[in-house]
Motif scaffolding. Sequence first.
Motif, PDB file in Angstrom:
ATOM      1  N   ALA A 185     102.976 -64.936  -2.690  1.00  0.00           N
ATOM      2  CA  ALA A 185     102.409 -65.698  -3.798  1.00  0.00           C
ATOM      3  C   ALA A 185     101.074 -66.299  -3.391  1.00  0.00           C
ATOM      4  N   ALA A 187      99.007 -69.585  -4.171  1.00  0.00           N
ATOM      5  CA  ALA A 187      99.108 -70.923  -4.757  1.00  0.00           C
ATOM      6  C   ALA A 187      97.754 -71.614  -4.707  1.00  0.00           C
ATOM      7  N   THR A 220     103.166 -70.204 -16.409  1.00  0.00           N
ATOM      8  CA  THR A 220     102.727 -69.091 -15.561  1.00  0.00           C
ATOM      9  C   THR A 220     102.447 -67.826 -16.377  1.00  0.00           C
ATOM     10  N   THR A 224     105.826 -64.383 -12.383  1.00  0.00           N
ATOM     11  CA  THR A 224     106.791 -65.044 -11.510  1.00  0.00           C
ATOM     12  C   THR A 224     106.083 -66.121 -10.706  1.00  0.00           C
ATOM     13  N   GLY A 225     106.457 -67.380 -10.939  1.00  0.00           N
ATOM     14  CA  GLY A 225     105.804 -68.456 -10.218  1.00  0.00           C
ATOM     15  C   GLY A 225     106.279 -69.818 -10.670  1.00  0.00           C
ATOM     16  N   THR A 226     105.759 -70.845 -10.038  1.00  0.00           N
ATOM     17  CA  THR A 226     106.125 -72.228 -10.337  1.00  0.00           C
ATOM     18  C   THR A 226     104.928 -73.150 -10.167  1.00  0.00           C
ATOM     19  N   GLY A 241     101.496 -71.589  -8.465  1.00  0.00           N
ATOM     20  CA  GLY A 241     101.367 -70.332  -7.733  1.00  0.00           C
ATOM     21  C   GLY A 241     102.160 -69.225  -8.385  1.00  0.00           C
ATOM     22  N   CYS A 242     101.659 -67.996  -8.264  1.00  0.00           N
ATOM     23  CA  CYS A 242     102.333 -66.808  -8.794  1.00  0.00           C
ATOM     24  C   CYS A 242     102.178 -65.671  -7.793  1.00  0.00           C
ATOM     25  N   MET A 243     102.975 -64.633  -7.988  1.00  0.00           N
ATOM     26  CA  MET A 243     102.906 -63.494  -7.091  1.00  0.00           C
ATOM     27  C   MET A 243     101.544 -62.815  -7.183  1.00  0.00           C
ATOM     28  N   ASP A 246     101.281 -60.023  -9.642  1.00  0.00           N
ATOM     29  CA  ASP A 246     101.168 -60.418 -11.044  1.00  0.00           C
ATOM     30  C   ASP A 246      99.740 -60.804 -11.391  1.00  0.00           C
ATOM     31  N   GLU A 286     107.009 -64.921  -0.086  1.00  0.00           N
ATOM     32  CA  GLU A 286     108.164 -65.213  -0.928  1.00  0.00           C
ATOM     33  C   GLU A 286     109.044 -63.997  -1.142  1.00  0.00           C
ATOM     34  N   ARG A 315     112.143 -73.898  -2.616  1.00  0.00           N
ATOM     35  CA  ARG A 315     110.799 -74.343  -2.277  1.00  0.00           C
ATOM     36  C   ARG A 315     110.749 -74.966  -0.888  1.00  0.00           C
TER      37      ARG A 315
END
Length: 435
Positions: A185, A187, A220, A224-226, A241-243, A246, A286, A315
């Motif tokens: 990911a 971030a 997002t 896929t992310g948070t 952050g995301c992959m 993506d 990740e 996390r």
Amino acid sequence: MSEERFDAIVVGAGPSGNAAAYTMAKAGLKVLQLERGEYPGSKNVQGAILYADALEKVIPDFRDDAPLERHVIEQRIWMMDDTSHAGMHYRSEDFNEEKPNRYTIIRAQFDKWFSRRVREAGATLLCETTVTDLLRDIKGKVIGVRTDRGGGHIYADVVVLADGVNSLVGQRAGLRPELKPQSVALAVKEMHFLPQEVIEQRFNLKGDEGVVIEVMGTVTNGMTGTGFIYTNKESLAVGIGCMVSDFAETGTAPYALLEAFKNHPSVKPLLEGSEVKEYAAHLIPEGGYREIPEIYGDGWVLVGDSAHFVNAVHREGSNLAMTTGRIAAQTIIRLRQFRSDFSKADLAAYRKALDETFVMKDLKKYKDIPNFLHGNAKNVFGVYPRLFSQAAQNWFRVDGVDKREKERQIVSSFRKGRGLRGMIGDAFKLARAWR
């Protein structure tokens, strides 16, 4: 330096490298630590979470002088759609304990402190030094490193690679494969500065109490992310952050994603009036258990991010980093007592020891979660957050519609939005990946 030999060389001065170097130096080993930054922590401006248990096993008295920000007494988990959030939070006075369990920290300050403790334990630190390759004997065993300094051959009985997620040294030496975009990911973070009393008012805190907010949902854009918000004494660490795969597929700019997150109606009031002083972007491994490379060989071991030791579900990263660094060091210390030549067969004890810890047990438990999220990203991070938000708004809006009818409308919206078969399938896949 090029003619001097060490018991161990540690490449990197982050949490895993510092834990390894400290543990070995404290046991009397002659340790050299190499860091390519100007000083340990110079490449880290972001806030982070420190897990006390992992550090306490390395430095029991760390609370005496470590630069800790706030101890976490409340955890919030938000599921967002475009205009709202639903979620849960846990807050307990029990976390105001004598020795708190979690802290927020500023990595740049913390890494400098940790490095000082490493040097006080007896290790030698050499900064602004890049390891360009590993040195091997005629049988292929690693016997040291080559650096970008003049006469840069340095020899040691064993090399600990703690050089981060990219682990360029390990990649160049063929010890681990290149990063896969779908397993890492990106971030982006900002540090928002506010007066201490303002932070305490907005988050209902007193003294050194802190709050952590973890966010998932439409913020997002179906990737896929948070996102997250961490409270420090006089600042908030805000990021998302995301992959990498993506970002590449959608063409979304990471900074644009962060801007949208900061302007979400649930986040914007928390940041109002803040001054942004720092911005950083970094990679996070990740891929989980299935992406862990071989972590030991003839004369070398991998620790921390360089070996993909991150539990993305919870996390958690720094605790896995410090734990793997410590256990690698303890393995090396034991082998040295038996006059080991640090062969691959001997260093297999490192993996065996790790398998008995929470590190491997947790990563193995969640080994199928990354694939589940990748295969269901649009539903997990898009469809379901919207459906839950619509259901909550319908339920809490008092508009003369009877509650039985509201229940029917909510069930109907879920069936229309995802379908009964789709929901059952998602639940089954999640349960199978979670077990």
